[in-house]
Design an enzyme around this catalytic site. Structure first.
Site, PDB file in Angstrom:
ATOM      1  N   ARG A  32      19.278  -9.005  19.203  1.00  0.00           N
ATOM      2  CA  ARG A  32      18.213  -9.794  18.575  1.00  0.00           C
ATOM      3  C   ARG A  32      17.510 -10.645  19.616  1.00  0.00           C
ATOM      4  O   ARG A  32      16.309 -10.882  19.528  1.00  0.00           O
ATOM      5  CB  ARG A  32      18.792 -10.699  17.479  1.00  0.00           C
ATOM      6  CG  ARG A  32      19.095  -9.937  16.218  1.00  0.00           C
ATOM      7  CD  ARG A  32      19.479 -10.873  15.097  1.00  0.00           C
ATOM      8  NE  ARG A  32      19.747 -10.109  13.895  1.00  0.00           N
ATOM      9  CZ  ARG A  32      20.439 -10.565  12.873  1.00  0.00           C
ATOM     10  NH1 ARG A  32      20.934 -11.790  12.894  1.00  0.00           N
ATOM     11  NH2 ARG A  32      20.639  -9.822  11.813  1.00  0.00           N
ATOM     12  N   GLU A  44      22.175  -0.288  16.285  1.00  0.00           N
ATOM     13  CA  GLU A  44      22.185   0.275  14.935  1.00  0.00           C
ATOM     14  C   GLU A  44      23.200   1.412  14.805  1.00  0.00           C
ATOM     15  O   GLU A  44      23.852   1.557  13.781  1.00  0.00           O
ATOM     16  CB  GLU A  44      20.785   0.769  14.544  1.00  0.00           C
ATOM     17  CG  GLU A  44      19.807  -0.355  14.225  1.00  0.00           C
ATOM     18  CD  GLU A  44      20.253  -1.206  13.043  1.00  0.00           C
ATOM     19  OE1 GLU A  44      21.010  -0.717  12.182  1.00  0.00           O
ATOM     20  OE2 GLU A  44      19.856  -2.385  12.995  1.00  0.00           O
ATOM     21  N   GLN A  49      29.241   1.569   9.913  1.00  0.00           N
ATOM     22  CA  GLN A  49      30.663   1.572   9.542  1.00  0.00           C
ATOM     23  C   GLN A  49      31.500   0.604  10.372  1.00  0.00           C
ATOM     24  O   GLN A  49      32.724   0.661  10.329  1.00  0.00           O
ATOM     25  CB  GLN A  49      31.301   2.974   9.690  1.00  0.00           C
ATOM     26  CG  GLN A  49      30.464   4.118   9.226  1.00  0.00           C
ATOM     27  CD  GLN A  49      30.511   4.297   7.731  1.00  0.00           C
ATOM     28  OE1 GLN A  49      31.321   3.681   7.057  1.00  0.00           O
ATOM     29  NE2 GLN A  49      29.629   5.110   7.202  1.00  0.00           N
ATOM     30  N   THR A  50      30.889  -0.246  11.171  1.00  0.00           N
ATOM     31  CA  THR A  50      31.672  -1.129  12.039  1.00  0.00           C
ATOM     32  C   THR A  50      31.123  -2.548  11.961  1.00  0.00           C
ATOM     33  O   THR A  50      29.912  -2.746  11.910  1.00  0.00           O
ATOM     34  CB  THR A  50      31.617  -0.618  13.501  1.00  0.00           C
ATOM     35  OG1 THR A  50      31.866   0.785  13.501  1.00  0.00           O
ATOM     36  CG2 THR A  50      32.658  -1.289  14.368  1.00  0.00           C
ATOM     37  N   LEU A  87      35.750   2.548  18.909  1.00  0.00           N
ATOM     38  CA  LEU A  87      34.712   2.254  17.908  1.00  0.00           C
ATOM     39  C   LEU A  87      34.795   3.222  16.731  1.00  0.00           C
ATOM     40  O   LEU A  87      34.311   2.932  15.650  1.00  0.00           O
ATOM     41  CB  LEU A  87      33.314   2.385  18.533  1.00  0.00           C
ATOM     42  CG  LEU A  87      32.627   1.121  19.018  1.00  0.00           C
ATOM     43  CD1 LEU A  87      31.291   1.468  19.659  1.00  0.00           C
ATOM     44  CD2 LEU A  87      32.406   0.130  17.888  1.00  0.00           C
ATOM     45  N   TYR A  89      34.327   7.094  14.720  1.00  0.00           N
ATOM     46  CA  TYR A  89      33.172   7.922  14.336  1.00  0.00           C
ATOM     47  C   TYR A  89      32.473   8.480  15.584  1.00  0.00           C
ATOM     48  O   TYR A  89      31.330   8.165  15.884  1.00  0.00           O
ATOM     49  CB  TYR A  89      32.193   7.119  13.474  1.00  0.00           C
ATOM     50  CG  TYR A  89      32.849   6.567  12.245  1.00  0.00           C
ATOM     51  CD1 TYR A  89      33.035   7.365  11.123  1.00  0.00           C
ATOM     52  CD2 TYR A  89      33.331   5.267  12.225  1.00  0.00           C
ATOM     53  CE1 TYR A  89      33.676   6.878  10.004  1.00  0.00           C
ATOM     54  CE2 TYR A  89      33.981   4.771  11.103  1.00  0.00           C
ATOM     55  CZ  TYR A  89      34.142   5.581  10.004  1.00  0.00           C
ATOM     56  OH  TYR A  89      34.779   5.094   8.906  1.00  0.00           O
ATOM     57  N   TYR A 127      17.993   5.891   7.498  1.00  0.00           N
ATOM     58  CA  TYR A 127      18.298   4.477   7.743  1.00  0.00           C
ATOM     59  C   TYR A 127      18.003   4.097   9.198  1.00  0.00           C
ATOM     60  O   TYR A 127      17.305   3.123   9.481  1.00  0.00           O
ATOM     61  CB  TYR A 127      19.775   4.163   7.412  1.00  0.00           C
ATOM     62  CG  TYR A 127      20.152   2.814   7.963  1.00  0.00           C
ATOM     63  CD1 TYR A 127      19.846   1.663   7.247  1.00  0.00           C
ATOM     64  CD2 TYR A 127      20.705   2.681   9.239  1.00  0.00           C
ATOM     65  CE1 TYR A 127      20.104   0.409   7.779  1.00  0.00           C
ATOM     66  CE2 TYR A 127      20.962   1.438   9.779  1.00  0.00           C
ATOM     67  CZ  TYR A 127      20.667   0.308   9.040  1.00  0.00           C
ATOM     68  OH  TYR A 127      20.904  -0.926   9.584  1.00  0.00           O
ATOM     69  N   ASP A 145      21.055  -0.107   3.226  1.00  0.00           N
ATOM     70  CA  ASP A 145      22.461   0.125   3.565  1.00  0.00           C
ATOM     71  C   ASP A 145      23.299  -0.551   2.483  1.00  0.00           C
ATOM     72  O   ASP A 145      22.757  -1.023   1.476  1.00  0.00           O
ATOM     73  CB  ASP A 145      22.785  -0.399   4.972  1.00  0.00           C
ATOM     74  CG  ASP A 145      22.759  -1.919   5.049  1.00  0.00           C
ATOM     75  OD1 ASP A 145      22.308  -2.572   4.071  1.00  0.00           O
ATOM     76  OD2 ASP A 145      23.196  -2.476   6.067  1.00  0.00           O
ATOM     77  N   CYS A 209      22.084 -19.405  -1.583  1.00  0.00           N
ATOM     78  CA  CYS A 209      21.219 -18.226  -1.495  1.00  0.00           C
ATOM     79  C   CYS A 209      19.743 -18.598  -1.679  1.00  0.00           C
ATOM     80  O   CYS A 209      19.381 -19.263  -2.649  1.00  0.00           O
ATOM     81  CB  CYS A 209      21.630 -17.214  -2.560  1.00  0.00           C
ATOM     82  SG  CYS A 209      20.590 -15.746  -2.553  1.00  0.00           S
ATOM     83  N   CYS A 215      17.359 -14.434  -9.185  1.00  0.00           N
ATOM     84  CA  CYS A 215      18.431 -13.437  -9.260  1.00  0.00           C
ATOM     85  C   CYS A 215      18.935 -13.284 -10.698  1.00  0.00           C
ATOM     86  O   CYS A 215      19.473 -14.226 -11.280  1.00  0.00           O
ATOM     87  CB  CYS A 215      19.577 -13.862  -8.346  1.00  0.00           C
ATOM     88  SG  CYS A 215      20.982 -12.748  -8.432  1.00  0.00           S
TER      89      CYS A 215
HETATM   90  S1  SF4 Z   1      24.225 -12.781  -6.505  1.00  0.00           S
HETATM   91 FE1  SF4 Z   1      22.071 -13.305  -6.455  1.00  0.00          FE
HETATM   92  S2  SF4 Z   1      22.030 -15.526  -6.147  1.00  0.00           S
HETATM   93 FE2  SF4 Z   1      24.073 -14.823  -5.661  1.00  0.00          FE
HETATM   94  S3  SF4 Z   1      24.037 -14.506  -3.451  1.00  0.00           S
HETATM   95 FE3  SF4 Z   1      23.555 -12.533  -4.400  1.00  0.00          FE
HETATM   96  S4  SF4 Z   1      21.323 -12.454  -4.528  1.00  0.00           S
HETATM   97 FE4  SF4 Z   1      21.899 -14.566  -4.138  1.00  0.00          FE
END
Ligand code: SF4
Length: 357
Positions: A32, A44, A49-50, A87, A89, A127, A145, A209, A215
């Protein structure tokens, strides 16, 4: 929610909240800090898987030795396996080697900034193509993913099995619909980061979050119940016998496994499936009675390995090559995880590795 309906989310509002969070709290990773196309690509492939913390050490050593596709193309597969061993795979490493050669032959050594050309390289699926093209070049391509599936299934309260191809296609469509085209690479990384650090499989940290307000799972059910999980089949346990046999100078006989198949192309103790040491006689080895046992788990099966001291040089019939190595050489060799464990349990001093395989 039925996945065939349109998303209930407001993509602009969602992206704004997500990227604000990501800009503040993204984890520091070498690829990054310096998102060169080659670095992003290697990271990537390694991350499939790791876990991130297992990958960072491998990544740094790899990039120091192979700073460009050209340097990897010029290297032998054997040497590459030494950098990849542990690693897991291993088909990923073989494909990367092949793809590096394709990049040199077809694209002048530069990672192509063209999704179609990049996708045509060995080991590059949907992906990997979307991840590298969006992060390194800003192409507006969404990734999907396990982390992204978890976040999306909870945001939209999707209770369908994401392992089914038709359902997965619909998740791809949803990911595309939500993608921020201006900051596609950051948006993709933010979704994956949210799934890895906040919207975790168990005990998601909803109060931290950035998408909490939008959500559905958080508002209506226990988010941990999504995505729905189909119980995994129990892994079969396979009995293996291995032979530890030395040449005259005390170096250890190893065999190279066939390119195709489990641990393909890696060096290994001579090893066959079987319940008793008699099976080793098929390799021309003369086993003694005492043995050491060790267990090695793959994602789809478990090996219980009994290792017997033996006399004789193994025959090559089922292997690509047979050669004796000194312990100091084995330390830097691309040796499969099962053999590494078997040698260690027999008292051979070899370094421990992190990661699968
Ligand atoms: S369930 Fe919903 S609110 Fe909770 S961390 Fe996941 S995306 Fe965020």
């Amino acid at each position: 929610m039925s996945l065939s309906t349109k998303t209930q989310l407001d993509p602009i509002k969602m992206s704004r909240s997500l990227l604000k969070w990501y800009d503040r709290s993204n984890r520091d990773m070498p690829w990054r800090r310096n998102p060169l196309p080659w670095w992003v690509w290697v990271s990537e492939i390694m991350l499939q898987q790791t876990r991130v913390d297992s990958v960072i050490g491998y990544f740094n050593r790899f990039i120091e030795r192979y700073p460009s596709p050209q340097s990897l193309a010029e290297s032998s597969l054997d040497e590459l396996m030494g950098y990849w061993a542990g690693l897991g795979y291993y088909a990923r490493a073989r494909n990367l080697h092949k793809a590096a050669n394709q990049v040199v032959d077809l694209h002048g050594g530069r990672v192509p900034n063209d999704p179609e050309k990049f996708r045509a390289l060995a080991g590059v699926g949907r992906y990997t193509c979307a991840a590298v093209q969006s992060i390194a070049f800003g192409e507006p391509m969404a990734v999907l993913d396990g982390n992204v599936i978890r976040v999306l299934s909870r945001l939209e309260r999707i209770d369908k099995n994401p392992k089914l191809a038709t359902v997965k296609d619909q998740f791809w469509t949803l990911a595309d619909a939500l993608l921020d085209h201006e900051r596609a690479g950051d948006f993709n990384q933010a979704m994956m980061e949210l799934g890895a650090t906040v919207c975790t499989p168990k005990k998601p940290k909803c109060l931290l979050c950035p998408l909490m307000d939008m959500c559905r799972a958080r508002q209506e059910i226990d988010p941990e119940t999504l995505p729905i999980r189909v119980p995994k089949k129990k892994r079969p346990v396979i009995q293996m016998v291995a032979g530890l046999s030395t040449a005259e100078d005390d170096s250890i006989w190893l065999v190279r496994r066939p390119e195709k198949g489990l641990l393909g192309g890696l060096w290994s103790l001579p090893m066959v499936q079987g319940d008793t040491h008699d099976a080793l006689e098929t390799l021309n080895l003369n086993p003694q009675d005492a043995c050491q046992t060790v267990r090695h788990g793959f994602t789809h099966q478990i090996w219980d390995i009994s290792t017997y001291p033996c006399e004789g040089k193994p025959i090559c019939a089922n292997f690509d090559e047979v050669r004796a190595f000194k312990v100091s050489e084995i330390k830097t060799l691309g040796l499969g995880g099962p053999s590494l464990k078997a040698l260690r349990v027999c008292g051979i001093d070899l370094p421990r590795r992190r990661g699968a395989g």
